[in-house]
Design an enzyme around this catalytic site. Structure first.
Site, PDB file in Angstrom:
ATOM      1  CE  LYS A   1       0.541   5.471   8.598  1.00  0.00           C
ATOM      2  NZ  LYS A   1      -0.905   4.969   8.659  1.00  0.00           N
ATOM      3  CB  THR A   2      -1.674   7.460   1.945  1.00  0.00           C
ATOM      4  OG1 THR A   2      -0.651   6.494   2.348  1.00  0.00           O
ATOM      5  CG2 THR A   2      -1.272   7.640   0.395  1.00  0.00           C
TER       6      THR A   2
ATOM      7  CG  ASP B   1       3.419   5.303   2.965  1.00  0.00           C
ATOM      8  OD1 ASP B   1       3.384   5.335   4.125  1.00  0.00           O
ATOM      9  OD2 ASP B   1       2.488   4.734   2.291  1.00  0.00           O
TER      10      ASP B   1
ATOM     11  CB  THR C   1       3.133   1.770  11.111  1.00  0.00           C
ATOM     12  OG1 THR C   1       4.172   1.189  10.538  1.00  0.00           O
ATOM     13  CG2 THR C   1       2.036   1.904   9.922  1.00  0.00           C
TER      14      THR C   1
ATOM     15  NE  ARG D   1      -5.800   0.845   3.230  1.00  0.00           N
ATOM     16  CZ  ARG D   1      -4.824   1.272   3.859  1.00  0.00           C
ATOM     17  NH1 ARG D   1      -4.104   0.694   4.883  1.00  0.00           N
ATOM     18  NH2 ARG D   1      -4.103   2.348   3.033  1.00  0.00           N
TER      19      ARG D   1
HETATM   20  N1  LIG Z   1     -10.672  10.624   7.749  1.00  0.00           N
HETATM   21  C1  LIG Z   1     -10.986   9.961   6.553  1.00  0.00           C
HETATM   22  N2  LIG Z   1     -12.168  10.191   6.125  1.00  0.00           N
HETATM   23  C2  LIG Z   1     -12.625   9.566   5.105  1.00  0.00           C
HETATM   24  N3  LIG Z   1     -12.140   8.306   4.516  1.00  0.00           N
HETATM   25  C3  LIG Z   1     -10.921   8.042   5.177  1.00  0.00           C
HETATM   26  C4  LIG Z   1     -10.439   8.890   6.046  1.00  0.00           C
HETATM   27  N4  LIG Z   1      -9.282   8.306   6.480  1.00  0.00           N
HETATM   28  C5  LIG Z   1      -9.013   7.223   5.539  1.00  0.00           C
HETATM   29  N5  LIG Z   1     -10.025   7.268   4.716  1.00  0.00           N
HETATM   30  C6  LIG Z   1     -10.116   5.796   3.787  1.00  0.00           C
HETATM   31  O1  LIG Z   1      -9.403   4.907   4.083  1.00  0.00           O
HETATM   32  C7  LIG Z   1      -8.390   4.635   2.988  1.00  0.00           C
HETATM   33  C8  LIG Z   1      -7.097   4.178   3.572  1.00  0.00           C
HETATM   34  O2  LIG Z   1      -6.406   5.407   3.996  1.00  0.00           O
HETATM   35  P1  LIG Z   1      -5.072   5.787   3.646  1.00  0.00           P
HETATM   36  O3  LIG Z   1      -4.763   7.151   3.704  1.00  0.00           O
HETATM   37  O4  LIG Z   1      -4.482   5.063   2.734  1.00  0.00           O
HETATM   38  O5  LIG Z   1      -4.447   5.157   5.282  1.00  0.00           O
HETATM   39  P2  LIG Z   1      -2.949   4.995   5.478  1.00  0.00           P
HETATM   40  O6  LIG Z   1      -2.077   5.762   4.659  1.00  0.00           O
HETATM   41  O7  LIG Z   1      -2.780   5.489   7.157  1.00  0.00           O
HETATM   42  O8  LIG Z   1      -2.767   3.485   5.697  1.00  0.00           O
HETATM   43  C9  LIG Z   1      -8.568   5.907   1.889  1.00  0.00           C
HETATM   44  O9  LIG Z   1      -8.844   4.978   0.608  1.00  0.00           O
HETATM   45  C10 LIG Z   1      -9.872   6.510   2.453  1.00  0.00           C
HETATM   46  O10 LIG Z   1     -10.777   6.442   1.641  1.00  0.00           O
HETATM   47 MG   LIG Z   2      -0.595   4.650   3.330  1.00  0.00          MG
END
Ligand SMILES: Nc1ncnc2c1ncn2[C@@H]1O[C@H](COP(=O)(O)OP(=O)(O)O)[C@@H](O)[C@H]1O
Ligand SMILES: [Mg+2]
Length: 353
Positions: free
Chosen positions: A76-77, A121, A170, A229
């Protein structure tokens, strides 16, 4: 850019006994894909976002507001950053828990520059009063600011620069409908399949300069809860293991490292297992209510619902029923237990009925 947004209490690190350190966060930041093309998987969402962004560019306007929903660690981020980056727009990052008063939001909104992407977020944790201010801001790029107190208070309208809100949550079920309806597009992120996770991992290994063979990558991919992650974190643990033992990061090293960190063959971590054990052994397979479950394992029910449960449902170990969570036959098998007949079920073999 501000850090630490990933480190709030919902994004608990499920695989690591030590909480995410600065180094872990820096590592995560370095591995984030910067464009939609680099973003692995989520094909549907990627196509939808691409269309939305391209259309906005062609019409020379700010893209519609976007809501990103899904469990922690699915990107998401990363996607919020990509939305800003692809459009060459500045990005402002904030989070629900940081917006406890309408005034906090007013300060952010009034300082946005035209075209800016505002990322909030955990948007479901924003204060109610701020939520209401956000409705008007999203729809009309305008807010009403209260000046003064009591009988003499007046509201002063303030025009905002056009912006794109990207909200992440989430728990999309917790968002009030009026807020949800104001997003032009909602992306539901899904857990990644193993082939996609192998791509995430081989990209990360390349960036880390780590030699990992296909078999080892597949082993990690199968044990990371469908979550990029976690995949990246496990890869780091494998790298540590190989380094310390002066050996290759092969499938043996993967198994040894993951066993050391209590990640089982299905990728279940300690909390997942605690939840499953509770359902299976304390409640005879269920149904168990969410709150009872949370209290039994000593966790917030929010964490169980947003982090643990979606994965256990996805891999078919539990089902959700109106009366609570129920273990499936696969769950009894995975934990090597004999399935107990549900309460009130016939005890005679089928043939005798
Ligand atoms: N589709 C993707 N392709 C490659 N790496 C990804 C992908 N989605 C997430 N990641 C990796 O996972 C980590 C966590 O993603 P993040 O965007 O922070 O997740 P969320 O915000 O949903 O918790 C990031 O540092 C990234 O390196
Ligand atoms: Mg996040």
């Amino acid at each position: 850019m501000s850090r630490g947004l990933d480190d709030d209490d919902l994004d608990v690190d499920l695989t690591d006994p030590v909480l995410a350190s600065e180094a872990e966060l820096a590592f995560e930041g370095a591995l984030r894909p910067r464009s939609l093309a680099e973003f692995v998987g989520q094909t549907r969402v990627r196509g939808q976002l691409q269309l939305l962004l391209t259309a906005a560019t062609l019409q020379q306007r700010t893209p519609d507001h976007i809501l990103l929903a899904g469990p922690p660690g699915l990107g998401k981020t990363t996607l919020a950053m990509i939305v800003a980056h692809e459009g060459g727009r500045p990005l402002r990052m904030s989070s629900g828990p940081a917006i406890q008063h309408a005034g906090d939001l007013a300060a952010i909104l009034s300082s946005l520059v035209p075209g800016e992407v505002l990322f909030i977020d955990e948007i479901h944790r924003m204060a109610r009063s701020a939520e209401e201010m956000l409705y008007l801001a999203m729809e009309d790029f305008r807010i009403d600011i209260m000046v003064g107190k009591g009988a003499g208070a007046t509201s002063v309208p303030l025009d905002l620069a056009p912006f794109t809100l990207v909200g992440a949550t989430t728990r999309s079920g917790l968002l009030p409908n009026p807020l949800r309806d104001r997003f032009g597009f909602t992306a539901h992120l899904e857990f990644y399949d193993e082939a996609e996770l192998e791509q995430v991992l081989s990209r990360a290994a390349r960036m880390l300069g780590l030699a990992v063979d296909g078999e080892a990558l597949a082993e990690i991919a199968g044990r990371c809860r469908g979550t990029p992650r976690i995949a990246n974190r496990l890869l780091r643990r494998v790298r540590d293991y190989a380094l310390v033992h002066g050996r290759d990061a092969d499938v043996e090293a993967v198994r040894a490292a993951l066993d050391l960190y209590d990640v089982d063959a299905l990728g279940l971590d300690r909390l997942d297992r605690a939840v499953m054990q509770t359902i299976l052994t304390r409640f005879g397979g269920g149904p168990v209510g969410l709150n009872t479950l949370a209290v039994s394992v000593g966790e917030e029910s929010e964490t169980i619902e947003a982090v643990v449960e979606p994965f256990l449902v996805r891999i078919g170990l539990i089902t959700r029923t109106p009366r609570g969570r129920v273990a499936t036959p696969a769950a009894w098998r995975h934990f090597g237990l004999a399935e107990r007949a549900p309460e009130g079920a016939a005890t005679l073999p089928i043939d005798d009925l």
